[in-house]
Write an enzyme that holds these catalytic residues in place. Structure first.
Site, short mmCIF file in Angstrom:
data_model
loop_
_atom_site.label_atom_id
_atom_site.label_comp_id
_atom_site.label_asym_id
_atom_site.label_seq_id
_atom_site.Cartn_x
_atom_site.Cartn_y
_atom_site.Cartn_z
N HIS A 534 0.83 -1.21 0.00
CA HIS A 534 0.00 0.00 0.00
C HIS A 534 0.87 1.26 0.00
O HIS A 534 0.52 2.26 0.62
CB HIS A 534 -0.91 0.02 1.23
CG HIS A 534 -1.94 -1.06 1.27
ND1 HIS A 534 -2.68 -1.34 2.40
CD2 HIS A 534 -2.36 -1.93 0.33
CE1 HIS A 534 -3.49 -2.35 2.16
NE2 HIS A 534 -3.33 -2.72 0.91
N HIS A 577 -7.48 0.06 3.44
CA HIS A 577 -6.88 -0.47 2.22
C HIS A 577 -7.17 0.57 1.14
O HIS A 577 -8.32 1.00 0.98
CB HIS A 577 -7.47 -1.83 1.90
CG HIS A 577 -7.18 -2.84 2.97
ND1 HIS A 577 -6.45 -3.97 2.73
CD2 HIS A 577 -7.49 -2.86 4.29
CE1 HIS A 577 -6.32 -4.66 3.86
NE2 HIS A 577 -6.95 -3.99 4.81
#
Length: 599
Positions: A534, A577
């Site tokens: 990420h 996320h």
């Protein structure tokens, strides 16, 4: 239809979008809604349409270097040694990482998005985030019967239902998942109030980027490219690796992006932009392309033999990442729970491949159990950890790079009141170092650190575009990150002592009985930890004086017509996320470029 090099060579386009991933395809689709606007997308990877390795849910991690899958990937070496010297995988192909991620549709806390505006970016707030993400969302609500049977309490009142990206719950949700959620509530967490509306604090079942009609992945290629592929003003060339942005030859006060140099089938080409060039190549590659274009820290550019065109030292700095470790418990043999461990048997895997076509089986499941907690819910040491972090930051306040102290003050607020401590339930063994035992099934929890204080860098090491940049995550530069993580692991391990998980499991499998003290937990974390893939903030949207690379209009400082539209512009990482955030950035970016954005 996909373009050939003949459709691009010696041509010019209004907009050139570098990167056909999540942000790039979204942006290109929105810009080409105007039939009088021509858009070219240059994607380094292949198209990979109709590849079931991508489309089939619950195929987690299978795309990372597995020759059996056609999906290509980009890897970035880390400056790490020993057990942590792993590679960084990213989606390289139309759709980018939205085609290889874990399909999770998670929205961040409203406060985390509002923090972007607090850091000097008017208009980048929760209200606009919600407006723009609704354009992408094509949420398909579950039936009332399904909601009742599976205990779904999601408030979807502000989720978009008309957007091109299909979002839904998977067809199969095991009853055992509800027992796992019940365990987390018994451990002191609450049911999340409105997780899709900026209030994810607590535990909940999240939907996926999942098409409930076909039981396949919905991602940027299926949502934004394929429905628009016949637009005559949208040109998409795959296997086109962008080298650099070429400025106009005339000298002036600002860098004017005139063309893009790229490589296709071992030949180098240059294509001209009539209006703008946009980098949507992701947090790992966008800073490298800027540096190879002469935009960055002059000292670093000098080392690789690149002439400085724009002195912009923030390029490739302020890098932030999410990190995970896995904790696993062995399930009792008599517990009813079809976990992904069963796919280790080739005969069982073949059976579930057949079931998938009927909308049943393990390939119609997903990772849906998410919990977001604040530090005080995780450990009685919260006040002690926060005080130590505050003292260190205040002591070193004058030594931080410009703008970092301002970020740290917000990060301290988050440590006190935010929900950066994440726990994700995973139906199967997904932890290290102990391998699975034959015939056993497991329940795992990802223990995910989302609000890290440590900062890394990403920089080009050669003027050769084919040489990957150097990524230095500097994971534990700030001790507070490790202290928080240790307490999260301890909280997670204790879940096995709480009903109903207590009655479902026999023992802890990882970390295992040899890991007991805080020091041993630290050693284990350093041995087995992983990125969550990420990576953000390498081209941060901040004031230039505070290390910024782009302004609130996503325009690179010192340039006339060069923008960055991807996760690299996020100045402070979010407790989520980031898939949804990337779509929202692209949607808002499209309106900014079209002149339709209003504060």
């Amino acid at each position: 239809m996909l373009a050939t090099i003949g459709d691009v060579k010696d041509k010019s386009f209004d907009y050139i979008v570098c990167g056909g991933g999540t942000a790039g395809l979204t942006l290109a689709a929105r810009l080409s809604e105007d039939p009088d606007t021509t858009v070219l997308v240059l994607e380094a990877g292949a198209a990979n349409f109709d590849d079931m390795a991508i489309l089939r849910p619950a195929s987690y991690g299978s795309h990372f270097g597995n020759a059996a899958y056609a999906w290509d990937h980009n890897t970035i070496k880390q400056k790490l040694t020993g057990d942590n010297a792993h590679m960084w995988a990213r989606g390289k192909g139309l759709g980018g990482s939205s085609g290889i991620n874990f399909l999770c549709w998670i929205k961040p806390p409203a406060e985390d998005i509002d923090d972007i505006e607090r850091l000097g970016n008017p208009g980048w707030n929760w209200n606009n985030f919600e407006k723009y993400i609704q354009r992408t969302e094509g949420f398909v609500p579950p039936t009332e019967d399904f909601k009742l049977r599976k205990g779904l309490k999601l408030d979807a009142s502000k989720m978009g239902t008309e957007g091109p990206l299909k979002i839904a719950y998977p067809a199969t949700i095991e009853d055992a998942e509800q027992k796992v959620e019940e365990t987390l509530i018994n451990a002191g967490l609450s049911a999340a109030a409105r997780p899709m509306n900026g209030q994810p604090h607590g535990t909940y079942f999240a939907p996926l980027t999942y098409d409930p009609k076909t039981h396949t992945r919905s991602y940027a290629a299926t949502a934004f490219y394929l429905p628009n592929q016949d637009r005559p003003n949208l040109t998409v060339l795959v296997n086109a690796h962008v080298n650099r942005v070429v400025p106009a030859s005339a000298t002036g006060p600002k860098f004017v992006a005139e063309s893009v140099e790229f490589k296709h089938e071992d030949q180098t080409y240059v294509v001209r932009a009539k209006k703008e060039v946009v980098l949507s190549t992701g947090a790992l590659k966008s800073p490298q392309i800027l540096e190879l274009s002469g935009i960055g820290n002059p000292n670093l550019l000098r080392r690789i033999g690149v002439t400085t065109k724009v002195d912009l030292p923030g390029v490739g700095t302020n890098v932030q990442e999410h990190m995970i470790v896995g904790v696993s418990f062995e399930l009792r043999d008599d517990v009813k729970f079809d976990t992904l461990d069963l796919l280790g048997d080739p005969e069982v895997a073949a059976k579930h491949l057949e079931l998938h076509s009927t909308g049943e089986g393990l390939f119609t499941t997903g990772i849906i159990g998410f919990s977001f907690a604040n530090l005080g819910e995780v450990t009685p040491r919260a006040s002690e950890i926060i005080k130590a972090a505050e003292d260190k930051i205040m002591k070193n306040a004058n030594s931080y790079p410009p703008g970092l102290l301002e970020q740290y003050k917000i990060s301290l607020e988050r440590l006190k009141n935010g929900v950066g401590c994440e726990f994700i339930s995973f139906p199967g063994l997904n932890s290290r170092p102990n391998p699975p035992e034959k015939g056993k099934r497991y329940i795992s929890f990802y223990v995910a650190m989302n609000h890290a204080f440590s900062r890394g860098t990403i920089h080009a090491t050669s003027k050769d575009p084919s040489v990957d940049p150097e990524f230095d995550p500097r994971y534990f530069d700030e001790e507070v990150d490790l202290q928080v993580w240790v307490e999260m692991v301890k909280f997670c391990r204790n879940l096995r002592n709480i009903s109903p998980l207590k009655e479902m499991t026999t023992k802890e499998h990882n970390p295992g009985p040899d890991v007991q003290t805080d020091e041993q937990i630290v050693d284990w974390i350093k041995q087995v930890m992983s990125t969550t893939w990420h990576t953000a903030s390498s081209c941060s949207m901040l004031p230039k004086a505070n290390g910024g690379v782009v302004d609130p209009q996503l325009k690179v400082y010192g340039t006339e017509n060069l923008r960055v539209v991807d996760l690299s512009v996020l100045p402070l990482h979010i407790a989520a996320h980031p898939q949804a955030a990337v779509y929202a950035i692209a949607e808002q970016g499209a309106d900014i470029i079209k002149g339709k954005f209003q504060l």
